[in-house]
Design a protein around this motif. Structure first.
Motif, PDB file in Angstrom:
ATOM      1  N   TYR A  13     115.321  77.637  40.711  1.00 50.59           N
ATOM      2  CA  TYR A  13     114.835  79.031  40.074  1.00 50.59           C
ATOM      3  C   TYR A  13     115.478  80.249  40.768  1.00 50.59           C
ATOM      4  O   TYR A  13     115.128  81.252  40.404  1.00 50.59           O
ATOM      5  CB  TYR A  13     113.322  79.136  40.211  1.00 50.59           C
ATOM      6  N   HIS A  52     118.715  81.052  40.087  1.00 50.02           N
ATOM      7  CA  HIS A  52     119.424  81.353  39.092  1.00 50.02           C
ATOM      8  C   HIS A  52     118.611  82.285  38.048  1.00 50.02           C
ATOM      9  O   HIS A  52     119.095  83.146  37.559  1.00 50.02           O
ATOM     10  CB  HIS A  52     120.524  80.335  38.420  1.00 50.02           C
ATOM     11  N   GLU A  53     117.653  81.703  37.942  1.00 47.13           N
ATOM     12  CA  GLU A  53     116.590  82.139  36.764  1.00 47.13           C
ATOM     13  C   GLU A  53     116.002  83.535  37.332  1.00 47.13           C
ATOM     14  O   GLU A  53     116.107  84.582  36.530  1.00 47.13           O
ATOM     15  CB  GLU A  53     115.515  81.399  36.387  1.00 47.13           C
ATOM     16  N   GLN A 112     119.116  85.914  37.307  1.00 44.74           N
ATOM     17  CA  GLN A 112     119.374  86.482  35.866  1.00 44.74           C
ATOM     18  C   GLN A 112     118.219  87.410  35.197  1.00 44.74           C
ATOM     19  O   GLN A 112     118.718  88.470  34.656  1.00 44.74           O
ATOM     20  CB  GLN A 112     119.460  85.134  34.855  1.00 44.74           C
ATOM     21  N   TRP A 113     116.955  87.122  35.607  1.00 47.90           N
ATOM     22  CA  TRP A 113     115.972  88.058  35.005  1.00 47.90           C
ATOM     23  C   TRP A 113     116.158  89.434  35.692  1.00 47.90           C
ATOM     24  O   TRP A 113     116.016  90.464  35.336  1.00 47.90           O
ATOM     25  CB  TRP A 113     114.773  87.653  35.444  1.00 47.90           C
ATOM     26  N   LEU A 154     108.591  84.326  39.579  1.00 47.01           N
ATOM     27  CA  LEU A 154     109.995  84.309  39.955  1.00 47.01           C
ATOM     28  C   LEU A 154     110.260  84.605  41.450  1.00 47.01           C
ATOM     29  O   LEU A 154     111.387  84.903  41.898  1.00 47.01           O
ATOM     30  CB  LEU A 154     110.853  85.225  39.208  1.00 47.01           C
ATOM     31  N   GLY A 193     106.643  79.932  36.306  1.00 43.86           N
ATOM     32  CA  GLY A 193     107.982  79.982  36.816  1.00 43.86           C
ATOM     33  C   GLY A 193     107.998  78.736  37.971  1.00 43.86           C
ATOM     34  O   GLY A 193     108.069  77.660  37.836  1.00 43.86           O
TER      35      GLY A 193
END
Length: 336
Positions: free
Chosen positions: A185, A187-188, A191-192, A244, A278
């Protein structure tokens, strides 16, 4: 013929000439010509010199003397006070609100916990930090629409001109650095945060500088399309709600920006855990804190030393380059 006799006897006056009247003793004094109603400058100068000669006044010292009384007159005092006060006020406003801060080292220690920085996000380095270009005053003073007040886009122009901001109170999964693998997570989260902040104007309430020369700040952003419009949102709180990031837990250096923020952050993390959002979808998820300890980036909260089998690349290189303090003593014991 008597008249001819008188003329021929030597008289210088023609008896028939009546153009000039006979002279009179009362009219012999000449009258002054071009006489004005007020005395001329020469007359006043003569009078002044006569007065000075009588009184003994030194006119050189009198004319060169400075009269300070003119500054105490209201007609001179009031404009001077207003002008000086206006200049000092403009200087104060510029230094306090309109002076651009190029980087973190330029922030005065007196400004921490008292001032906020308005700027545009130029890059996002990780899931919990980014680069901010300070634009004091925002659009009201011309940032973004005046030709000479544009935010640079070239990396060379942005070098040493941005502030490294770390979001207060949270710890996002780590991306791959220095040969270490990235966390799930990571990269998530990155990116967010990039889509949420990049090229947008944010306001950072600065708290202090951490050990990496980053400014820890509570960051707020407004969105016109939000409901209600332009609602102020805490970026750290939004990441916790979405699962996140986690609460930042460390032996020292924890900064939430106040007890109220800490309570809100912990409540948001607990809600994300219960809903399985998440990174909390994985029950065996390794928190960023645990990951840093395993990779040798940080020490546990109890202060104990990490296991040698779990040393990361950075700690291993440090151990190789820095000799142990006990090595000379052990070497001497063996020689004995």
């Amino acid at each position: 013929m008597g008249w001819w006799a008188s003329w021929s006897s030597g008289s210088g006056q023609d008896p028939e000439d009546r153009s000039t009247p006979p002279s009179d003793s009362s009219h012999t004094e000449e009258k002054p010509k071009n006489r004005w109603l007020w005395p001329s400058s020469t007359d006043s100068d003569r009078a002044a010199r006569a007065a000075s000669s009588q009184t003994g006044v030194d006119w050189n010292s009198k004319l060169n003397a400075f009269d300070w009384k003119q500054f105490t007159e209201p007609r001179n005092l009031i404009p001077n006070v207003l002008l000086t006060g206006g200049i000092l006020f403009v200087v104060y406003v510029h230094q306090r609100f309109l002076r651009r801060v190029p980087e973190a080292t330029a922030i005065s220690p007196a400004d921490f916990r008292k001032r906020s920085l308005l700027g545009q996000v130029t890059s996002v380095g990780d899931g919990d930090n980014f680069r901010l270009y300070h634009t004091p005053g925002g659009r009201l003073v011309g940032w973004g629409w005046l030709p000479w007040m544009k935010v640079p886009t070239d990396k060379k122009e942005l070098k040493d001109r941005t502030i490294h901001i770390r979001l207060a109170g949270i710890d996002a999964p780590e991306l791959s650095h220095f040969g270490r693998p990235a966390q799930p997570y990571a990269h998530e989260a990155h990116q967010w945060l990039t889509s949420y902040l990049l090229n947008r104007r944010v306001r950072a309430h600065i708290h202090r500088v951490d050990q990496y020369k980053r400014v820890i700040a509570t960051v707020y952003v407004r969105n016109m399309l939000d409901f209600p419009p332009f609602r102020r949102r805490d970026v750290s709180l939004e990441m916790l709600k979405r699962g996140l990031a986690t609460i930042y837990e460390a032996k020292s250096g924890v900064e939430f920006g106040g007890e109220e923020n800490e309570r809100a952050y912990r409540a948001a993390e607990q809600d994300a855990k219960q809903r399985g959002r998440g990174l909390w979808k994985d029950k065996n998820f390794e928190s960023p804190r645990e990951y840093k300890i395993r990779m040798g980036i940080e020490y546990p909260l109890d202060g104990g030393h990490q296991n040698k089998n779990s040393e990361g690349t950075l700690s291993t290189l440090t151990r190789w380059l820095t000799p142990s303090r006990d090595a000379p003593r052990k070497r001497g014991q063996k020689e004995r």
